[in-house]
Each structure stands twice: as structure tokens, then as C-alpha cells.
Design an enzyme around this catalytic site. Structure first.
Site, short mmCIF file in Angstrom:
data_model
loop_
_atom_site.label_atom_id
_atom_site.label_comp_id
_atom_site.label_asym_id
_atom_site.label_seq_id
_atom_site.Cartn_x
_atom_site.Cartn_y
_atom_site.Cartn_z
N HIS A 1 0.84 -1.30 -0.18
CA HIS A 1 0.00 -0.02 -0.08
C HIS A 1 0.86 1.22 0.12
O HIS A 1 0.39 2.29 0.35
CB HIS A 1 -0.94 -0.04 1.30
CG HIS A 1 -1.84 -0.89 1.25
ND1 HIS A 1 -3.41 -0.75 0.67
CD2 HIS A 1 -1.96 -2.28 1.60
CE1 HIS A 1 -3.86 -1.98 1.14
NE2 HIS A 1 -3.28 -3.02 1.33
N LYS B 1 -8.30 13.75 5.01
CA LYS B 1 -7.38 12.67 5.11
C LYS B 1 -6.34 12.63 6.01
O LYS B 1 -6.18 14.02 6.59
CB LYS B 1 -6.70 12.63 3.62
CG LYS B 1 -6.10 13.76 3.22
CD LYS B 1 -5.45 14.01 1.77
CE LYS B 1 -6.26 13.88 0.74
NZ LYS B 1 -6.53 12.70 -0.07
N ARG B 2 -5.63 11.76 6.48
CA ARG B 2 -4.49 11.94 7.54
C ARG B 2 -3.61 12.95 6.98
O ARG B 2 -3.38 13.16 5.98
CB ARG B 2 -3.61 10.62 7.54
CG ARG B 2 -4.54 9.40 8.41
CD ARG B 2 -4.81 9.88 9.74
NE ARG B 2 -3.53 9.97 10.34
CZ ARG B 2 -3.31 8.85 11.60
NH1 ARG B 2 -4.24 8.24 11.75
NH2 ARG B 2 -2.18 8.96 12.12
N THR C 1 -8.52 6.59 -1.66
CA THR C 1 -9.78 6.10 -1.65
C THR C 1 -10.77 7.08 -1.41
O THR C 1 -11.92 7.33 -1.88
CB THR C 1 -10.24 4.94 -0.67
OG1 THR C 1 -9.70 5.33 0.50
CG2 THR C 1 -9.36 3.63 -1.10
N LYS D 1 -14.57 8.31 -3.25
CA LYS D 1 -15.92 8.35 -2.28
C LYS D 1 -16.58 9.88 -2.80
O LYS D 1 -17.64 9.90 -3.07
CB LYS D 1 -15.54 8.37 -0.93
CG LYS D 1 -15.19 7.16 -0.58
CD LYS D 1 -14.73 6.70 0.94
CE LYS D 1 -14.14 5.58 1.06
NZ LYS D 1 -13.39 5.47 2.32
N LYS E 1 0.84 14.40 1.55
CA LYS E 1 -0.31 14.68 1.12
C LYS E 1 -0.66 16.22 0.58
O LYS E 1 -1.52 16.55 0.10
CB LYS E 1 -1.36 14.15 2.20
CG LYS E 1 -1.53 12.80 2.12
CD LYS E 1 -2.60 12.19 3.10
CE LYS E 1 -2.58 10.58 3.26
NZ LYS E 1 -3.56 9.90 2.10
C1 AZC Z 1 -2.88 3.90 2.36
C2 AZC Z 1 -2.30 4.59 1.15
O1 AZC Z 1 -1.45 5.75 1.55
C3 AZC Z 1 -3.30 4.96 0.16
O2 AZC Z 1 -2.94 5.58 -0.95
C4 AZC Z 1 -4.30 3.73 -0.14
O3 AZC Z 1 -5.33 4.18 -0.75
C5 AZC Z 1 -4.80 3.10 1.04
O4 AZC Z 1 -3.59 2.58 1.95
C6 AZC Z 1 -5.46 1.73 0.88
O5 AZC Z 1 -4.96 0.83 -0.26
N1 AZC Z 1 -1.81 3.26 3.29
C7 AZC Z 1 -1.96 3.32 4.48
O6 AZC Z 1 -3.15 3.81 4.99
N2 AZC Z 1 -1.13 2.70 5.30
C8 AZC Z 1 -0.92 2.67 6.40
C9 AZC Z 1 0.25 2.00 7.13
O7 AZC Z 1 -1.76 3.23 7.41
N1 PLP Z 2 -9.60 8.38 6.99
C1 PLP Z 2 -11.12 7.87 6.83
C2 PLP Z 2 -11.79 8.12 8.04
C3 PLP Z 2 -11.57 7.59 5.63
O1 PLP Z 2 -12.92 7.37 5.46
C4 PLP Z 2 -10.79 7.52 4.48
C5 PLP Z 2 -11.25 7.11 3.35
O2 PLP Z 2 -12.28 7.53 2.68
C6 PLP Z 2 -9.38 7.77 4.61
C7 PLP Z 2 -9.08 8.28 5.72
C8 PLP Z 2 -8.45 7.81 3.47
O3 PLP Z 2 -8.46 9.05 2.72
P1 PLP Z 2 -7.43 9.16 1.46
O4 PLP Z 2 -7.51 8.28 0.52
O5 PLP Z 2 -7.82 10.46 1.00
O6 PLP Z 2 -5.98 9.29 2.19
#
Ligand code: AZC
Ligand code: PLP
Length: 816
Positions: free
Chosen positions: A359, A551-552, A659, A663, A557
Site C-alpha cells: 500500500h 485525510k490523514r 480512496t 468516495k 499529502k
Molecule cells: C494507504 C495509502 O497511503 C493510500 O494511498 C491507499 O489508498 C490506502 O492505503 C489503501 O490502499 N496506506 C495506509 O493507510 N498505510 C498505513 C500503514 O496506514
Molecule cells: N480516513 C477515513 C476516516 C476515511 O474514511 C478515508 C477514506 O475515505 C481515509 C482516511 C483515506 O483517505 P485518503 O484516501 O484521502 O487518504
């Protein structure tokens, strides 16, 4: 067996019965929490019957199962989902009203299990949902963290973390299964097995034994009878751990020491997003998860199968990133040491059982563990890793004779500096299939991070582009849009066949339809405005452009790039109060890892800029800035349906997929983004004219990095300079020039993620956004086309891809 019914009367009868016999209370004295638990149990009863039938059908069919191993699951709240999946909302609603309450009122007690950090954990939850919906026999395995992802608050704008005591009031969705507990060893020593001439079999005597106790939550499929489970392990001390004599002697702390040490293993989710944290406890968690899960998988396998030859035909294990990779070593240990399978056969079984999903591309996110730590914590596993590596390197030597450099690069053990085990290498060596999570990501993996492996085994590598469940992220998140989609497409089929959204494209020029589309968006923005006002006090104009970055918080990012845009707007409006800009609400949401100081400071700066913007009498007429506290799945469900503009502005080549981007597009937000991760595939589908593209691509970014000089951008671009100077001069810190100095230094020093190089392109792109927004019909058309053309990003399609390319499992229909 008592059978649950589907009529209003039966539902009401069961509610009352659960209130009396499960909660032990009465209608007169029931609290709100009693009401919630009673409703949850009554809905749950409907799922249990399906689960029992699923288990029976699976037992009968003895199919190949997918076992999904993941250290994280961000499941989201369960009540509304399960009302939907059992179609009981129509029963619960009138009864709740009759009892003087409502589903919305009761849902306030429904706690989100925050057993994950972000994208990776939420993806795991989406895949479970789609597997159940597609009748794939599957079990998810994870850890039942006592404390999930921390709750985020702000004090003076700075992030404060509060523990997430998510089970404090009990979790009605969970079934403990203490009979399936497992023992897990740590530490200790190994010795040769005397009767094994090869020396490959050995005996391990652990120095510490911990129990893993499982409980499961139900994972229902939508529109089908299948109910799978996710099984979560919690660490318990073995029964002998309580030292009664010490307790008797008044040594209370010492008496429970062993209990505390054991139970700490599942105490907390590491609130750490994609940076490795070299902590022994974390490694213990990882091994705890896989040791318990593999034993459970073998127990399940043996219910219907004998011997080991059929194992890979009945068991496919998917490793969600490297966190569960010790599973491959554990299976080798079980087969070789405990079940006395010879090495080659054990290795062949192992290799045919596992698959690995990567990932990330960030080198710092690729886990490695010090050999010294493994030797101490898991001595037998370290020996097995040496043997696996030895045989693997022989294989490499046979393919590339005399290429010592290549051996070093491929080795599972890295020898530069402190010797460490490279978990991604172990995963690739032991897996049948390795996949990336978006096309660009998979390509970059095979060209860079895992290039030597791709040269060795090209056929092992696959792309499976991520997806999101349309149930939670459209149907549940956005009931208004769902209604409009259903009336437009003529049925609810889109909920399980998202390509049906395509029919919306035919309406993209229909004025009346566009008006309804806009009305949905506006109503969702009114809902969001209520959340924002209640949680931050900021009044948001539902007619402003709702610009979201959720997002985080992570440097790659680039929340700081977004902030430079905000500050630029602020500066321009202060200079010229009559400037003609479109009214905008910029909404940030996201947590920073508690030890990630740079991002915590950035959060503080976002809040400070928000304060300056929102309290400026002129600027705030055009612009509002909000950092929504405690972004999680529940908040995502309110924010996503209201968004007009989706910020996906990571430096190209850094975001594996994303992701959130999917959404938001599915809910009619138009993306402003770079050519990164799945943005590329979104743009390919929605059309370049319906996507705001800017910035360097991955290759240009690579080149730029070699000679990047952030100061040159600062010196030649007056807007950029003014924005950075405002931070440097303490405009957002009451004149204090030191507070945010590290943010400025990071930008003008290394500018690791090239925000300054992309700044001008981003500003110009935002101007294109403004021009587009001024034509509301054209904007609505773009919005419709985004939703219409993103059916591909359903996690149902993702699961089908996994089935076709990697898992080769067949569905098992469960009859009603
Ligand atoms: C995340 C990736 O940063 C993101 O790009 C991807 O959409 C998602 O996985 C699902 O594949 N990676 C993480 O969240 N990694 C950790 C360790 O939390
Ligand atoms: N955190 C939460 C609570 C989410 O619902 C999602 C995805 O929708 C994410 C993080 C991941 O977001 P991103 O794909 O923009 O890193």
C-alpha cells in the site's frame, strides 16, 4: 430455535423481549443507552439467522476461503448499516417514534470502532463488505484493540489526543468466542529436534505464553443472505499469571504484573500512519495477530479436510500490507516443527497459500525489524527466516549467477548498518501474488521499490485498483442522492452494480435533472453546516463552494500546499476588499500521528489561519476555513456528500491510490488533483474536461527533486512570497515569529514534497475552478459526470479483480 420474524408486530415483540431479558430493564425505566442496545440486539438477531445459514452452507460446500489478515479495520458505525442490510429501518422507525424516541436519537449511542488509522484500514472494511455482498466465503482477522484511534480535539489550535475507550458501554455487535482461544509464545530458546537429520526442524520453548481470545463481528452482505465475520483477537494473560501469594502479601502491583504485560499487547492501535515505529510491542502485536489467526485457520480447515495437500486449495491468505507478514514464517514453523512436514513440501504449501498487497511507495513506510530484536522475541522465527533467505538466495544465484549486488539488494536481510529483516521482501518471496493498489502504484512498484523482484518473477505482480463500498459511501452517506439515482436509473440495482450510474450521464444536459442534482447537494451542505457549526462554531454558507481536504495529515499529502492557497486568498482579499472571488468554505479534516511534530504544528497553523480568516470582517464574507475535529468514518459520511471540490494534491508518485478521492467523486465532487495514485484512473474515466489537473507528474517530480531549489520559487513568485512571509512574520501567531518558523524552514529548506514547485500551477488551477463555478449549470454537469462515470471504483469490482487475478475463489450462495 426461536425464529425472528419480519413483521412490525414480531419486531416489536422481539424489542420488548430483548429489553427485558437481555438488558434486564423495563420500558418505564429504560435509558437512552438501553434503547440503543435493545434496538441493536433486535437488529442483530436478524443477522444471526443469516449467519447460521451461511456457516451451514459453508460447512456443506467446504469451499476455498479467503482469509484477510489486517492489523487495521475502520469498520464505521454498525447500527444504520445493519438496519439497511436487514431492511428493518421501516420497522424500527415507527416503533421508535411510538416509544418517544427516534433512530437518530438512538444512533448517538452507536460507537464507531476505530480500529484503524486511515486508508488501509478503511479499505479492509470495504473489501469485507464487498466479499460478503458477492457471497465470497471469507473471514477477516484483526486485533481487538482496547483503545482505537485516538479522539482528536484542539487546545489553542493544537491537536490534543484523547483515548478512544470504544467498548466502555459495551459493544452489542460483538460475540466473544472464548472456546476458540489460542496460545501464543514469545521469547525463550530453541533446540535441535533430535530425530531430524536435515537440521531444519527445531523445537522452540517460549519464555512467555499469552492467550488470544477471539470475538467476532458480523459482516453482512447487501441484498444477499451471506453473513461473514471479522474475528478480532484480544490478549489475555494465561490463567497462571495471577500471583495469588503476592496478592495475599499485599504486593498488589507485582501480583498483576504478568497480566498487565500480556494484556498490553492488544491495548492500543498504533496511531501511526505509514511511518515505521520500532517498538517491540508493535512487533508483538503483529505476531500475536498472525499466530492466533493461523491456528484458527487451521482449526477451520481441519473441520472438513485432512492432511496438508489440500491446504492451498482451501485456504488463500491475503496479507494487508506487511504488518501480518510474520504469518508466512509462522505457517512454516507450524508445518515443519509441529506437524513434521518436510521443508520443501511446507515451503510449497506456504508459497501457494499467501498473497501480499503493498500500500505504499514511501521507503520509510516499508517495515523492517532489527534481527537482534527478532532473535530475542521470536528466536525460532528468526532461524526460519535465515533458512528461507538461504534457499531464496540460492534460487536467485541460479537465475543470475555471480551477481552479488543483486543478491544483496534482494536479500530478506539488509546488511547495511544494523542488520534488519525487510518484511516486504519476505512477503514477496513467500507469496504467489503481489499487488499494488492503483495502476501507477503498481507500475512504480515494479520499476522502483520492488524492481529486482519484478525482474525475477514478473508474473507474480498484479494491479488491483482500490474501490469503495457503494453501500456505506453512497447509499448510507447520501440518501438524497440515492433516491435521485434510484428514480433516474429506475431501480436500486446500482447499489450492487455501480456501473448502472452510467445512466446518469444521459441526464447531464437535462435542466430539470440538474436542478434536482443541485438541490441534493445543497441540502447535504445544510446538514454539513449544522455539524460544522455545532463542532466549531463556524457558520458556513451552504451556497459557497465547499472545498474539502479530508485525510490523514502527512507531508506527502501536502496540506501545506492547500494552506498556501488559503493564505494567498486571504492576502488578496485583505489587499483588495472588492476582489471578485467566489465564496468558498475550505474544510480540512484529519489527524496527525501524535509523534509527528511537523504535522501537529501544521494543524496548529491551519487552526490559526482559520481563526484569522473567519474573524476578519472583510475576508470572512468570501472565505471560511474550518478544521473539522476528529475526522473519522462517521464524519466522512456527512462531509463527503456535501463536497463540491475534492482536494487530491499529493506529490505525484507518493499516494499509492487514495480512496477518499473515489468516495468524493461518486458523491458528485469534482477533483482538483495531481497525476497521482488513482486520481489518474478517475480522470481517465470522468474525462479531462471534468477534472482539474495541475502539477508535476511522477517522472517530472523525480527530475525536479534532483535540482530543487525552493528559494528560487519564493524569490520569483510574489504571491508565494507573501504567503510564506505572512507565516514567517507571525501574522497567524499574534506577531510571534518563532512559533511557525519550523513550517517556513521546512518549505524554504528542503521542501521535500515540492509544494513550492507546484504552487503556481495549483493557484492557476484554482482560478480555473473559480471560473467553472461561476457557471453553475456547467458545474452541475461536471458533478453529474463525475458520479456517472465512477462506477468502476466500487469495491465490488475490486473484489472481483482479486477473485479473477489472485484468489480464484467461487461464491457460495446461501439460501433464505
Ligand atoms: C494507504 C495509502 O497511503 C493510500 O494511498 C491507499 O489508498 C490506502 O492505503 C489503501 O490502499 N496506506 C495506509 O493507510 N498505510 C498505513 C500503514 O496506514
Ligand atoms: N480516513 C477515513 C476516516 C476515511 O474514511 C478515508 C477514506 O475515505 C481515509 C482516511 C483515506 O483517505 P485518503 O484516501 O484521502 O487518504
Amino acid at each position: 430455535m426461536r425464529s425472528v420474524g419480519s413483521t412490525l408486530e414480531e419486531f416489536e415483540r422481539d424489542l420488548i423481549s430483548n429489553l427485558y431479558y437481555q438488558r434486564g430493564t423495563t420500558l418505564e425505566s429504560a435509558s437512552g443507552s438501553d434503547g440503543y442496545h435493545t434496538l441493536a440486539l433486535t437488529v442483530r438477531d436478524r443477522l444471526i439467522e443469516r449467519y447460521a445459514r451461511t456457516a451451514a452452507a459453508h460447512y456443506e460446500a467446504n469451499p476455498r476461503f479467503v482469509y484477510y489478515l489486517s492489523a487495521e479495520y475502520l469498520l464505521g458505525r454498525q447500527l444504520r448499516q445493519n438496519l439497511l442490510y436487514t431492511d428493518t429501518e421501516k420497522l424500527a422507525r415507527p416503533i421508535a417514534a411510538q416509544l418517544g424516541t427516534s433512530i437518530e436519537e438512538l444512533e448517538r449511542y452507536d460507537v464507531e470502532p476505530g480500529l484503524g488509522n486511515g486508508g488501509l484500514g478503511r479499505l479492509a472494511a470495504c473489501l469485507l463488505d464487498s466479499m460478503a455482498t458477492l457471497d465470497i466465503p471469507a473471514v477477516g482477522y484483526g486485533i481487538r484493540y482496547e483503545f482505537g484511534i485516538f479522539k482528536q480535539g484542539f487546545r489553542d489550535g493544537a491537536q490534543v489526543e484523547r483515548p478512544d475507550d470504544w467498548t466502555f458501554y459495551g459493544n452489542p455487535w460483538e460475540f466473544p468466542a472464548p472456546d476458540d482461544r489460542q496460545k501464543v509464545g514469545f521469547y525463550g530458546a530453541t533446540a535441535p529436534a533430535l530425530d531430524d537429520p536435515s537440521g531444519l526442524r527445531r523445537q522452540w520453548s517460549p519464555g512467555e505464553i499469552v492467550r488470544g481470545e477471539p470475538s467476532h463481528m458480523l459482516v453482512p452482505g447487501y441484498g444477499t443472505q451471506t453473513v461473514n465475520i471479522v474475528r478480532l483477537w484480544r490478549a489475555r494473560a494465561s490463567r497462571e499469571s495471577f500471583d495469588l501469594s503476592r496478592f495475599g502479601a499485599g504486593q498488589y502491583k507485582e501480583a498483576v504484573e504478568d497480566i498487565t504485560r500480556a494484556e498490553n499487547i492488544s491495548k492500543v492501535l498504533y496511531p501511526d500512519d505509514s511511518t515505521e515505529q520500532g517498538r517491540e510491542l508493535r512487533l508483538k502485536q503483529q505476531y500475536f495477530l498472525v499466530a492466533c489467526s493461523l491456528r484458527d485457520i487451521i482449526r477451520r480447515y481441519r473441520l472438513r479436510n485432512d492432511g496438508w495437500d489440500a491446504f492451498p486449495a482451501k485456504v488463500v491468505v491475503q496479507l494487508n500490507d506487511t504488518h501480518p507478514v510474520m504469518a508466512v514464517v509462522e505457517l512454516m514453523r507450524l508445518l515443519v516443527d509441529e506437524y513434521r512436514v518436510d521443508w520443501d513440501r511446507a515451503w510449497s504449501i506456504t508459497r501457494r497459500t499467501f498473497n501480499y498487497t503493498c500500500h505504499t511507495l514511501l521507503p520509510e513506510a516499508l517495515e523492517t525489524w532489527p534481527v537482534a530484536l527478532l532473535e530475542r522475541l521470536l528466536p525460532r522465527h528468526m532461524e526460519l527466516i535465515y533458512s528461507i533467505n538461504y534457499f531464496f538466495l540460492q534460487e536467485v544465484e541460479a537465475t543470475f549467477p555471480g551477481d552479488g549486488d543483486r543478491l544483496r539488494r534482494l536479500s530478506i536481510i539488509s546488511e547495511d548498518g544494523e542488520r534488519r529483516v525487510r518484511m516486504a521482501h519476505l512477503a514477496v518471496v513467500a507469496s504467489s501474488a503481489v499487488n499494488g493498489v492503483a495502476e501507477l502504484h503498481t507500475r512504480l512498484l515494479t520499476e522502483t521499490t520492488l524492481r529486482d523482484f519484478a525482474e525475477l518473477w514478473p508474473q507474480k505482480f498484479h494491479n488491483v485498483t482500490n474501490g469503495v463500498t457503494p453501500r456505506r459511501f453512497v447509499r448510507m452517506a447520501n440518501p438524497r442522492l440515492s433516491e435521485l439515482i434510484t428514480t433516474t436509473t429506475g431501480s436500486q440495482r446500482w447499489i450492487t452494480d455501480l456501473d448502472q450510474l452510467d445512466a446518469l450521464a444521459g441526464k447531464a444536459d437535462d435542466r430539470e435533472f440538474l436542478d434536482r442534482w443541485r438541490a441534493v447537494k445543497r441540502a447535504n451542505k445544510v446538514d454539513l453546516a449544522a455539524l460544522v457549526e455545532q463542532s466549531t462554531g463556524v457558520v458556513m454558507d451552504p451556497d459557497s463552494l465547499c472545498d474539502v481536504m479530508i485525510k490523514r495529515f502527512h507531508e506527502y499529502k501536502r496540506q501545506h500546499l492547500k494552506l498556501l492557497h488559503v493564505i494567498t486568498l486571504f492576502n488578496r482579499l485583505r489587499e483588495d476588499p472588492d476582489l471578485d472571488v467566489v465564496p468558498r468554505t475550505v474544510l480540512f479534516g484529519g489527524k496527525a500521528a501524535p509523534g509527528y511534530h511537523a504535522m501537529k504544528l501544521l494543524i496548529r497553523l491551519v487552526n490559526a489561519v482559520a481563526e484569522a480568516v473567519n474573524t476578519d470582517p472583510v475576508v470572512s464574507r468570501h472565505l471560511k476555513v474550518v478544521l473539522q475535529p476528529d475526522y473519522n468514518v462517521s464524519r466522512a459520511l456527512v462531509i463527503i456528500p456535501a463536497a463540491d471540490l475534492s482536494e487530491q494534491i499529493s506529490l505525484a508518485g507518493k499516494e499509492a491510490s487514495g480512496t477518499g478521492n473515489m468516495k468524493l467523486a461518486l458523491n458528485g465532487a469534482v477533483t482538483i488533483g495531481t497525476l497521482d495514485g488513482a486520481n489518474i484512473e478517475i480522470r481517465d474515466r470522468v474525462g479531462a474536461e471534468n477534472f482539474f489537473l495541475f502539477g508535476l507528474d511522477a517522472q517530472q517530480a523525480e527530475e525536479q527533486r534532483r535540482h530543487h531549489n525552493p528559494r528560487a520559487y519564493y524569490e520569483t513568485d510574489p504571491d508565494l512570497r507573501a504567503a510564506i512571509d505572512a507565516i514567517a512574520n507571525g501574522v497567524f501567531a499574534k506577531g510571534d515569529r518563532t512559533l511557525f518558523a519550523p513550517v517556513v524552514d521546512a518549505m524554504l529548506g528542503r521542501d521535500e514534497y515540492l509544494a513550492l514547485a507546484d504552487y503556481r500551477a495549483y493557484m492557476e488551477c484554482q482560478e480555473r475552478v473559480e471560473r467553472a463555478w461561476r457557471d453553475q449549470d456547467a458545474w452541475a454537469r461536471m458533478s453529474v459526470l463525475n458520479a456517472a462515470r465512477c462506477g468502476f471504483f466500487s469495491s465490488d469490482r475490486t473484489v472481483r479483480d482479486y477473485c479473477d487475478l489472485i484468489w480464484r475463489v467461487d461464491p457460495v450462495r446461501v439460501t433464505g
